[in-house]
Design a protein around this motif. Sequence first.
Motif, short mmCIF file in Angstrom:
data_model
loop_
_atom_site.label_atom_id
_atom_site.label_comp_id
_atom_site.label_asym_id
_atom_site.label_seq_id
_atom_site.Cartn_x
_atom_site.Cartn_y
_atom_site.Cartn_z
N THR A 26 4.32 -34.63 17.27
CA THR A 26 4.17 -34.75 15.81
C THR A 26 4.75 -33.52 15.11
O THR A 26 5.32 -33.64 14.04
CB THR A 26 2.69 -34.89 15.40
N LYS A 27 4.61 -32.34 15.71
CA LYS A 27 5.10 -31.13 15.04
C LYS A 27 6.62 -31.10 14.97
O LYS A 27 7.19 -30.69 13.97
CB LYS A 27 4.56 -29.87 15.73
N GLY A 30 9.43 -34.73 13.00
CA GLY A 30 10.02 -34.88 11.67
C GLY A 30 11.30 -34.10 11.54
O GLY A 30 12.34 -34.63 11.11
N ILE A 31 11.28 -32.83 11.94
CA ILE A 31 12.48 -32.00 11.77
C ILE A 31 13.55 -32.43 12.76
O ILE A 31 14.74 -32.34 12.48
CB ILE A 31 12.12 -30.50 11.90
N VAL A 34 15.37 -35.19 10.92
CA VAL A 34 16.23 -34.77 9.81
C VAL A 34 17.35 -33.83 10.28
O VAL A 34 18.36 -33.70 9.60
CB VAL A 34 15.45 -34.11 8.64
N LEU A 47 13.29 -35.00 0.08
CA LEU A 47 12.77 -33.98 0.98
C LEU A 47 12.32 -32.74 0.20
O LEU A 47 11.35 -32.08 0.56
CB LEU A 47 13.88 -33.60 1.97
N ILE A 54 2.95 -32.49 -0.44
CA ILE A 54 2.00 -32.36 0.67
C ILE A 54 0.83 -31.47 0.25
O ILE A 54 -0.33 -31.77 0.53
CB ILE A 54 2.70 -31.79 1.92
N SER B 176 4.74 -33.72 11.08
CA SER B 176 6.14 -34.14 11.06
C SER B 176 6.74 -33.91 9.69
O SER B 176 7.87 -33.43 9.55
CB SER B 176 6.24 -35.63 11.40
N MET B 178 5.53 -31.86 7.35
CA MET B 178 5.56 -30.43 7.05
C MET B 178 6.77 -29.77 7.72
O MET B 178 7.45 -28.96 7.11
CB MET B 178 4.27 -29.76 7.53
N GLY B 179 7.02 -30.14 8.98
CA GLY B 179 8.17 -29.59 9.69
C GLY B 179 9.47 -29.97 9.00
O GLY B 179 10.36 -29.14 8.81
N ALA B 180 9.57 -31.25 8.60
CA ALA B 180 10.79 -31.72 7.95
C ALA B 180 11.03 -30.95 6.65
O ALA B 180 12.17 -30.70 6.26
CB ALA B 180 10.70 -33.22 7.67
#
Lengths: 105, 318
Positions: A26-27, A30-31, A34, A47, A54, B176, B178-180
């Motif tokens: 999960t950490k 996302g990055i 992208v 973005l 958030i 996810s 937050m990382g993005a």
Amino acid sequence: MISDALSLDPLVVGVVLAMAAVTVLTKVGGIWIVRRFELSERLEAGLNVLPGAIVIAVLGPELVNGGPAEWGAAVVVLVVMWRTESILLALCAGVLSVVGFRALL
Amino acid sequence: MDRNPETDVYSTEERSDRETTDATDTTARADESETVPGTEPTAESGSAAAELEYGYDSDTDANSGPESDSDSNPSPVSTADTGQNPTPDPETVTFGWEGVRTGFLTCLPVALGVGGYGIAFGVLASQAGLSVAEAALMSATVVAGASQIVAIELWADPIPIAAVLVTTFAINLRYSLMGAALQPWFKHLSPAKVYGSLFVMADENWALTMRNLRSGAGYGAFLLGSGFAVWLFWVGATVIGAVAGGVVGDPTEYGFDFILAAVFLALAAELWEGKSSLVPWTVALAVAIVAAELVPGRWYILLGGLAAAAVEVIRYDQ
């Protein structure tokens, strides 16, 4: 149940490491996405609002679930932050005032 | 930590004068700018970049940004550089020891509060039947407080493995997003640095890192340093709590439970960009509050963030 503070049950260790693996997914997920795909300007604009969105999404329910003590302390944090721009001062003022308001209210 | 915006802005301007004559990095960056879709160049670009250049020999400026005196939109997206313009890319972020140190020191007071929760987690874990070593292992490898506390609440004999793992995933999926959100600053860093730093990402140090990166300090290693502070206190406090068992009371008694909200409030005060923030923030707030009522767990954070981003993508026109 706890025979020894240093005991490591293989099943527990397995579950813990699986939890760690899921969390790492999960950490970085996302990055990873992208970074891998070229983003359009339109998506980058989306973005760009994420950090603020958030922050607000974390705060909203947290404050709704709080009471007058938390709301008062929230105002204190915002005012101190606005006047001093020091996050350390804002944090200290917020924590002290939440303890104070909880004692008073 | 305590900053003086007037002095900072003044010294930043002074630096940008000196820095504009330094074309060494500028040419390299001009090439990169082609891959970055340009948006409006901001007035701060030059000075923000100048601040980056000096990041290594000044720690007093670590948390202060040149945009603190301005309401204009400091877009995280690079400015469109033609190559004629000597303005360096403000998003060229360095990754070094100074960033680790700054992140670590900035995060220490917050990490202390995280420690309050670590003690609570250690107590709960020992009550659920985990040994000190098992609790410490979980804190050291999972490094995600909320999901660990919920997992411990689910813990039983036999361990409900599927429920624990699915819940962990659901609670942590917000990371996810937050990382993005860090990608605009991390795009030029190597995968090892990015993914290594993300391992120690928690809510608190993500918030501090966003703050630091947006200030233009350019410390790519800030997340790693601040995460290490969180990790150290989280694991240490877990051990203390697990050893102490039920001796330690409730973290709310000392206001520790308010630290996370306070960090996010302080960050919100800085992220506010005026009118352009109004629509996405209202959407995020409304969706998060409704979702928190209707959906279990922490999905509301993800839903609020995604809804705001979706609205912005739809609204986008240029």
